[in-house]
Design a protein around this motif. Structure first.
Motif, PDB file in Angstrom:
ATOM      1  N   LEU A 140     -40.479  48.502 -27.198  1.00 21.76           N
ATOM      2  CA  LEU A 140     -40.944  49.696 -27.542  1.00 21.76           C
ATOM      3  C   LEU A 140     -42.239  49.458 -28.542  1.00 21.76           C
ATOM      4  O   LEU A 140     -41.896  48.617 -29.720  1.00 21.76           O
ATOM      5  N   ASP A 141     -43.328  50.013 -28.245  1.00 21.40           N
ATOM      6  CA  ASP A 141     -44.337  50.171 -29.334  1.00 21.40           C
ATOM      7  C   ASP A 141     -43.850  51.109 -30.395  1.00 21.40           C
ATOM      8  O   ASP A 141     -43.096  52.270 -30.456  1.00 21.40           O
ATOM      9  N   ASN A 142     -44.974  51.047 -31.563  1.00 19.31           N
ATOM     10  CA  ASN A 142     -44.454  51.932 -32.594  1.00 19.31           C
ATOM     11  C   ASN A 142     -43.055  51.811 -33.432  1.00 19.31           C
ATOM     12  O   ASN A 142     -42.854  52.964 -33.788  1.00 19.31           O
ATOM     13  N   GLN A 143     -42.353  50.912 -33.258  1.00 15.40           N
ATOM     14  CA  GLN A 143     -41.221  50.797 -33.853  1.00 15.40           C
ATOM     15  C   GLN A 143     -41.093  50.155 -35.178  1.00 15.40           C
ATOM     16  O   GLN A 143     -41.827  49.220 -35.430  1.00 15.40           O
ATOM     17  N   ASP A 144     -40.462  50.754 -36.037  1.00 14.60           N
ATOM     18  CA  ASP A 144     -40.252  50.281 -37.609  1.00 14.60           C
ATOM     19  C   ASP A 144     -39.120  48.858 -37.293  1.00 14.60           C
ATOM     20  O   ASP A 144     -38.140  49.022 -36.760  1.00 14.60           O
ATOM     21  N   ARG A 145     -39.826  47.755 -37.667  1.00 10.72           N
ATOM     22  CA  ARG A 145     -38.949  46.629 -37.319  1.00 10.72           C
ATOM     23  C   ARG A 145     -38.229  45.968 -38.445  1.00 10.72           C
ATOM     24  O   ARG A 145     -37.719  44.669 -38.176  1.00 10.72           O
ATOM     25  N   GLU A 146     -38.033  46.776 -39.341  1.00 10.64           N
ATOM     26  CA  GLU A 146     -37.040  45.951 -40.457  1.00 10.64           C
ATOM     27  C   GLU A 146     -35.663  46.405 -40.062  1.00 10.64           C
ATOM     28  O   GLU A 146     -35.318  47.237 -39.497  1.00 10.64           O
ATOM     29  N   ASN A 147     -34.919  45.376 -40.412  1.00  4.02           N
ATOM     30  CA  ASN A 147     -33.489  45.270 -39.932  1.00  4.02           C
ATOM     31  C   ASN A 147     -32.643  44.931 -41.322  1.00  4.02           C
ATOM     32  O   ASN A 147     -33.231  44.265 -42.126  1.00  4.02           O
ATOM     33  N   TYR A 148     -31.658  45.849 -41.570  1.00  2.00           N
ATOM     34  CA  TYR A 148     -30.636  45.890 -42.718  1.00  2.00           C
ATOM     35  C   TYR A 148     -31.619  46.818 -43.799  1.00  2.00           C
ATOM     36  O   TYR A 148     -31.441  46.322 -44.980  1.00  2.00           O
ATOM     37  N   ASN A 149     -32.431  47.646 -43.443  1.00  4.51           N
ATOM     38  CA  ASN A 149     -33.034  48.457 -44.618  1.00  4.51           C
ATOM     39  C   ASN A 149     -32.148  49.623 -44.840  1.00  4.51           C
ATOM     40  O   ASN A 149     -31.145  49.648 -44.604  1.00  4.51           O
ATOM     41  N   LYS A 150     -32.909  50.515 -45.700  1.00  2.00           N
ATOM     42  CA  LYS A 150     -32.201  51.531 -46.370  1.00  2.00           C
ATOM     43  C   LYS A 150     -32.922  52.775 -46.360  1.00  2.00           C
ATOM     44  O   LYS A 150     -33.968  52.776 -47.223  1.00  2.00           O
ATOM     45  N   ASP A 151     -32.545  53.743 -46.297  1.00  2.00           N
ATOM     46  CA  ASP A 151     -33.368  55.126 -46.183  1.00  2.00           C
ATOM     47  C   ASP A 151     -32.335  56.331 -46.340  1.00  2.00           C
ATOM     48  O   ASP A 151     -31.925  56.745 -45.216  1.00  2.00           O
ATOM     49  N   VAL A 152     -31.734  56.422 -47.331  1.00  3.38           N
ATOM     50  CA  VAL A 152     -30.764  57.526 -47.668  1.00  3.38           C
ATOM     51  C   VAL A 152     -31.145  58.574 -48.532  1.00  3.38           C
ATOM     52  O   VAL A 152     -31.850  58.308 -49.600  1.00  3.38           O
ATOM     53  N   THR A 153     -30.899  59.855 -48.220  1.00  4.16           N
ATOM     54  CA  THR A 153     -31.255  60.894 -49.190  1.00  4.16           C
ATOM     55  C   THR A 153     -29.655  62.001 -49.191  1.00  4.16           C
ATOM     56  O   THR A 153     -29.085  62.015 -48.226  1.00  4.16           O
ATOM     57  N   ALA A 154     -29.372  62.093 -50.478  1.00  5.74           N
ATOM     58  CA  ALA A 154     -28.198  62.718 -50.891  1.00  5.74           C
ATOM     59  C   ALA A 154     -28.259  63.947 -51.777  1.00  5.74           C
ATOM     60  O   ALA A 154     -29.107  63.794 -52.694  1.00  5.74           O
ATOM     61  N   ALA A 155     -27.704  64.876 -51.521  1.00  7.02           N
ATOM     62  CA  ALA A 155     -27.596  66.174 -52.425  1.00  7.02           C
ATOM     63  C   ALA A 155     -26.267  66.787 -52.613  1.00  7.02           C
ATOM     64  O   ALA A 155     -25.536  66.553 -51.756  1.00  7.02           O
ATOM     65  N   ARG A 156     -25.988  67.308 -53.851  1.00  6.50           N
ATOM     66  CA  ARG A 156     -24.626  67.801 -54.130  1.00  6.50           C
ATOM     67  C   ARG A 156     -24.899  69.085 -55.156  1.00  6.50           C
ATOM     68  O   ARG A 156     -25.594  68.927 -56.324  1.00  6.50           O
TER      69      ARG A 156
END
Length: 762
Positions: free
Chosen positions: A224-240
């Protein structure tokens, strides 16, 4: 227990020598060195605040300061401090947990399966492992309760419970900002604080975190084109956001909202064997992978909870805890990890749950009592496509997909009571009981589609899903189960600082239907765990704490999915049943030694001997029963775990410095129960950190190194191959499994990382 006695003799001897030597060192230092003292640790393991040393339960408590000074930012790292405990990130996502305690847990996170270890946030039960890898935000302490908690926690805590306890507000206006940079372009920001709206009455607290990191590896190829190819990355947002209201001295209310979004990429596995059907060799790095699927992934969690407490008088309190939680996870898992659609599994998990609990706590002159009513209502739904496109093409079809979908709706009602009676200042007895009734309705749709199908339109660019239900309903059933689970224990207070205890406890895990059923098969029966413990809680000379627990448990009617051969390679036949019984015997030791005002040591040691006593199966041709326990292992359970740590505190004119290090060891363990081809050899992790606090208490900074020797260790995997029947003794020879390829895949823990954290308190 004879085998246990033989095996633990060296450990028992070592512990005894450590206690004797430490005690003698402490005695020698009394007049020569100014020594520190052990801090009082308060826990809520028995649903009331108690001193750790007075609780006759095997529990580990790690406070906010210890977590921060060890650079711990995610709940899975807590396994280092709790003996015989496995808390690891599951395969496929950053947010799904694999939790085992004393050999009891849940390996498969599919909807409908019940966990063996309960996860709780402020006494609110999380029913599903998706999203249970919690990033630590505004935490007060984390408690690990080992062994079945079948009286006070009941539902699905046959292995134990993990309690995430957040901080109550102080009433002061505060704002804390913390930033972290580190290896792999780590960039984290956490903001927490509180504000009084009405002095001494009404407060609002808040927390926000954004956690980002590049991948440890990459997807080497993708169709697939235009795919982020990072493996084991992290992108987390949390709120409380928390609102606390104390209208009078007797009344307290807390309303909490929290939300987490994990948009990290799907995790690609490491091919341990070269592909037979593509040109995908074994990658150079265990963090590199191949995929023919989208790399995007998502885990969304949102929840509300209300806690109300009425202190009726100085001895009696009434408490209500209610919650509502939702979770949604569209995910991509490439089982074969090649750039060809050999065995791809796009899936959706969709869960909702509501809980209500009413507690009545009372304390008299020589007794204390905890009682309550509990109600849980949950809907766990999902869908996955097992895409075997290459196999379909070999059969002359444009593709081949086995689609499985359905829901498992469950409810649980329980009443519990547990009390401790003091006969005198030495002897006491604890008795508890819980009655639980579980109901479950399940529907399963399962069938073959001779095309390539995804769960939703737009899953890949340009894909439009056909309308209507594509496969037949194969199971539509309901069942009820009920159980009375007791607890009985006796405690002996040998001296002011030494207590011995013995206890029996039973745990109950609900029966369940097979969410992958291909026929209207019956539900599996509940699992039962009977556990016996003998322990000691002790403190010596105000600077040595030694807590020791011996245990044995009997795990009956273990639920298990067995993969059965079908008529052809397109079949994904998985039968759910109660396979048999396993036993575990072990010892757990936790030591804290304050050598001086500046230097302290801690250690935790766990040894467990776990095995299957019988696994009953039936010959498909003759119908005769046979025992195949020799092919089974208790998964995710090393026989030996230990953690050795040291902390040195230095007080200077420019602030206080805390330097610490620990070495964490895990013995070898199998990743699967039946015929496991994936076994992780023993390994150790070395971690070092230094934390600085400014003299005014406003600034802090920490430099932390994790896994400094860069160990590679497996925490999950898939095995869809079989040993070569013509040469079964050669473990390097396999025959292809589902999809026709050598699918033997590993997922790995974090490599060496270094991070710098700076915080400011306004």
């Amino acid at each position: 227990m004879s085998k246990l006695n033989q095996n633990i003799t060296p450990i028992t001897l070592a512990v005894s020598l450590a206690l004797l030597s430490a005690n003698s060192i402490a005695a020698e230092q009394t007049n020569t060195v100014k020594k520190g003292e052990l801090e009082r640790i308060e826990v809520t393991a028995r649903k009331t605040v108690e001193n750790l040393q007075e609780v006759p339960v095997a529990v580990t408590s790690i406070g906010a300061q210890q977590l921060a000074e060890n650079g711990i930012s995610v709940m899975t790292e807590v396994q280092q401090f709790s003996p015989n405990t496995t808390l690891q990130t599951s395969r496929g996502t950053n947010s799904t947990i694999t939790a085992f305690i004393r050999g009891v847990g849940q390996q498969d996170p599919l909807w409908g399966y019940e966990p063996g270890v309960g996860i709780y946030i402020d006494d609110v039960y999380l029913a599903r492992p998706q999203g249970a890898v919690l990033d630590l935000l505004d935490v007060q302490q984390i408690e690990v309760l080992r062994g079945p908690q079948g009286t006070l926690y009941g539902k699905n805590t046959i292995g134990g419970a993990i309690k995430y306890v957040t901080k109550e507000m102080t009433g002061d206006a505060t704002l804390n900002v913390q930033g972290t940079v580190g290896s792999y372009n780590q960039k984290d920001l956490k903001i927490t604080g509180q504000l009084p709206l009405i002095d001494e009455k009404l407060y609002v607290g808040f927390g926000f975190a954004t956690l980002n990191r590049d991948g440890f590896g990459e997807f080497l190829t993708s169709d697939l084109d235009n795919q982020d190819r990072e493996n084991y990355n992290k992108d987390v947002t949390a709120a409380r956001v928390t609102l606390e209201y104390t209208p009078t001295d007797e009344l307290f209310f807390r309303l909490t909202w929290d939300k987490t979004e994990d948009e990290s990429n799907a995790k690609g596995g490491y091919r341990l064997l070269p592909s037979l059907l593509t040109d995908a060799p074994v990658p150079d790095s265990v963090y590199d992978s191949y995929t023919s699927m989208p790399t995007w992934n998502k885990v969304e969690l949102e929840g509300y909870s209300l806690t109300a407490r009425w202190d009726m008088n100085s001895n009696t309190s009434l408490k209500y805890i209610g919650s509502s939680r939702d979770s949604y996870s569209p995910t991509n898992i490439d089982f074969d990890n090649t750039s060809t659609r050999i065995f791809d599994v796009p899936a959706i998990y969709d869960d909702e749950q509501t809980t209500h609990e009413l507690q009545l706590n009372h304390q008299g002159n020589n007794y204390k009592l905890v009682s309550g009513l509990y109600y849980y209502d949950g809907e766990s739904c999902g869908q996955f496509e097992a895409i075997l496109e290459e196999l379909g093409k070999s059969l002359g079809a444009p593709g081949l997909t086995r689609e499985v979908s359905g829901c498992s709706n469950s409810s649980s009602k329980a009443a519990y009571i547990q009390g401790t009676y003091d006969f005198d200042d030495k002897w006491s007895m604890t008795l508890g009981a819980r009655y639980t009734k579980d109901s479950k309705d399940a529907i399963v749709n399962n069938g073959l589609i001779f095309d390539t199908v995804y769960p939703e339109s737009g899953w890949i660019p340009g894909y439009v899903r056909p309308e209507g239900q594509l496969v037949p309903t194969v199971l539509d059933d309901s069942a009820d189960w009920s159980r009375f689970t007791p607890r009985a224990g006796v405690e002996y207070q040998y001296s002011r600082d030494i207590m011995f205890f013995a206890s029996y406890a039973q745990g109950f895990k609900s029966g369940t239907f097979n969410p992958r059923a291909t026929t209207a098969e019956p539900a599996a029966k509940p699992e039962i765990v009977d556990s016996f413990e003998f322990g000691m809680k002790s403190e010596w000379n105000d600077n040595l704490r030694a807590n020791v627990t011996l245990f044995t448990l009997d795990h009956k009617d273990r639920q298990y999915i067995s993969v059965l051969p079908g008529d052809n390679a397109a079949d994904l036949n998985q039968r759910l049943g109660n396979i048999g019984e396993s036993t575990s015997d072990g010892i757990e030791v936790e030591l804290n030694y304050i050598a001086t005002e500046s230097l302290s040591f801690d250690a935790s040691i766990g040894y467990i001997d776990s095995s299957f006593d019988n696994v009953i199966d039936y010959d498909p041709e003759t119908g005769e029963a046979f025992d195949k326990s020799d092919r089974f292992s208790v998964s995710n359970t090393p026989d030996l775990t230990f953690n050795l740590g040291a902390t040195y505190r230095m007080y200077t004119e420019i602030g206080d410095f805390v330097m610490n290090g620990n070495y964490y060891y895990r013995g070898d363990y199998a990743l699967f129960e039946e015929d496991s081809l994936l076994t992780q050899d023993a390994y150790g992790l070395l971690n070092i950190g230094i934390t600085w606090y400014s003299t005014d208490g406003q600034w802090s900074a920490g430099l932390y190194g994790k896994n400094l020797t860069d160990e590679e260790y497996m925490i999950g995997g898939y095995q869809f191959v079989a040993p070569d029947p013509s040469n079964p003794s050669d473990v390097s020879k396999y025959t292809p499994g589902l999809g026709g390829d050598n699918t033997l895949i590993g997922y790995y823990g974090d490599p060496r990382t270094v991070s710098l954290t700076v915080g400011y308190r306004f």
